[in-house]
Design a protein around this motif. Structure first.
Motif, mmCIF file in Angstrom:
data_model
loop_
_atom_site.group_PDB
_atom_site.id
_atom_site.type_symbol
_atom_site.label_atom_id
_atom_site.label_comp_id
_atom_site.label_asym_id
_atom_site.label_seq_id
_atom_site.Cartn_x
_atom_site.Cartn_y
_atom_site.Cartn_z
ATOM 1 N N THR A 1 -8.790 -2.883 -4.012
ATOM 2 C CA THR A 1 -9.040 -1.504 -3.599
ATOM 3 C C THR A 1 -10.479 -1.343 -3.137
ATOM 4 O OG1 THR A 1 -8.781 0.828 -4.297
ATOM 5 C CG2 THR A 1 -9.489 -0.688 -6.010
ATOM 6 N N VAL B 1 -4.733 -5.704 -8.176
ATOM 7 C CA VAL B 1 -4.984 -4.590 -7.261
ATOM 8 C C VAL B 1 -6.258 -4.880 -6.481
ATOM 9 C CG1 VAL B 1 -5.429 -2.098 -7.112
ATOM 10 C CG2 VAL B 1 -3.937 -2.988 -8.922
ATOM 11 N N ASN C 1 0.883 -1.165 0.000
ATOM 12 C CA ASN C 1 0.000 0.000 0.000
ATOM 13 C C ASN C 1 0.918 1.211 0.000
ATOM 14 O OD1 ASN C 1 -1.779 2.084 0.299
ATOM 15 N ND2 ASN C 1 -2.962 1.147 1.952
ATOM 16 N N HIS D 1 -5.334 -0.944 -1.493
ATOM 17 C CA HIS D 1 -5.791 0.327 -0.931
ATOM 18 C C HIS D 1 -7.017 0.066 -0.081
ATOM 19 C CE1 HIS D 1 -3.008 2.457 -3.470
ATOM 20 N NE2 HIS D 1 -3.392 1.671 -4.451
ATOM 21 N N THR E 1 1.625 6.099 -4.410
ATOM 22 C CA THR E 1 1.047 5.336 -5.520
ATOM 23 C C THR E 1 0.811 6.227 -6.738
ATOM 24 O OG1 THR E 1 -0.165 4.039 -3.887
ATOM 25 C CG2 THR E 1 -0.988 3.940 -6.156
ATOM 26 N N HIS E 2 0.431 7.453 -6.442
ATOM 27 C CA HIS E 2 -0.001 8.356 -7.514
ATOM 28 C C HIS E 2 1.125 9.259 -8.014
ATOM 29 C CE1 HIS E 2 -3.693 6.932 -5.737
ATOM 30 N NE2 HIS E 2 -3.458 7.588 -4.623
ATOM 31 N N ALA F 1 0.261 -0.055 -10.661
ATOM 32 C CA ALA F 1 -0.745 -1.107 -10.893
ATOM 33 C C ALA F 1 -0.425 -2.006 -12.082
ATOM 34 C CB ALA F 1 -2.119 -0.473 -11.070
ATOM 35 N N ARG G 1 -6.249 10.492 -7.786
ATOM 36 C CA ARG G 1 -6.054 9.239 -7.050
ATOM 37 C C ARG G 1 -6.449 8.018 -7.883
ATOM 38 N NH1 ARG G 1 -5.214 10.509 -1.523
ATOM 39 N NH2 ARG G 1 -6.158 12.505 -1.103
ATOM 40 N N SER H 1 -2.623 4.934 -10.780
ATOM 41 C CA SER H 1 -1.563 4.310 -9.992
ATOM 42 C C SER H 1 -0.352 4.131 -10.886
ATOM 43 C CB SER H 1 -2.023 2.941 -9.484
ATOM 44 O OG SER H 1 -0.897 2.196 -9.052
ATOM 45 N N GLU I 1 -1.053 -4.836 -5.131
ATOM 46 C CA GLU I 1 -1.274 -3.463 -4.666
ATOM 47 C C GLU I 1 -2.586 -3.421 -3.884
ATOM 48 O OE1 GLU I 1 -0.765 -0.425 -7.683
ATOM 49 O OE2 GLU I 1 -2.298 0.826 -6.732
#
Ligand code: DQA
Length: 147
Positions: free
Chosen positions: A122, A120, A71, A97, A76-77, A114, A108, A111, A95
């Motif tokens: 999330t 992922v 995480n 979130h 991430t961004h 990713a 946001r 990623s 990944e």
């Protein structure tokens, strides 16, 4: 397996509970460790607010961890440096979130990690970490073809 948590995740429980819930990072660690013992895998757990420390931690995974749950939080961004470390080390990772980043502000929804991940997870809160561990374990032990 390693679990790496990025910036501000040390404040879970107090931080924007309407977005991230009331569970603390150490509660999540306890849940992940309980699942890891069922799966008979060992876990290293860490959190850092610093981009370079996360890069160092990823570099140190080479030869030491067979998989990673990441995480990266806000990095991430934004973090090409963490992306480059993931590319250099090539450890299989999931990944995670807590919030559904795809339902949040446009910046946001992107990623930088990713496309390098196995997958992922999330939006499932703390449970996402447990799901990630199960998915990574299955990927490493059942789905991956022998080398
Ligand atoms: C987060 C989502 C990120 O956008 C944010 O910066 C975080 C937490 C999550 O777990 O939902 O710090 O990674």
């Amino acid at each position: 397996m390693a679990v790496l948590n990025g910036p501000n995740l040390n404040l879970l429980g107090q931080r924007e509970p309407e977005v991230y819930g009331h569970t603390t990072l150490s509660d999540i660690e306890g849940r992940v460790r309980a699942e890891a013992s069922k799966l008979q895998c060992s876990i290293s757990w860490s959190q850092s607010n610093h981009e370079g420390a996360l890069v160092d931690a990823i570099q140190q995974l080479r030869g030491r961890a067979d998989g990673l749950i990441l995480n990266g939080a806000a990095y991430t961004h934004t973090s090409l440096a963490i992306r480059d470390a993931l590319l250099a080390v090539r450890v299989p990772f999931v990944e995670v979130h807590l919030s559904n980043i795809l339902a949040r502000e446009p910046r946001r929804r992107e990623s930088l990690f990713a496309d390098l991940a196995i997958g992922v997870i999330t939006g499932f809160g703390a449970q996402g970490y447990v799901l990630a561990l199960q998915a990574l374990h299955t990927h490493l032990h059942e789905l991956r073809p022998p080398a």
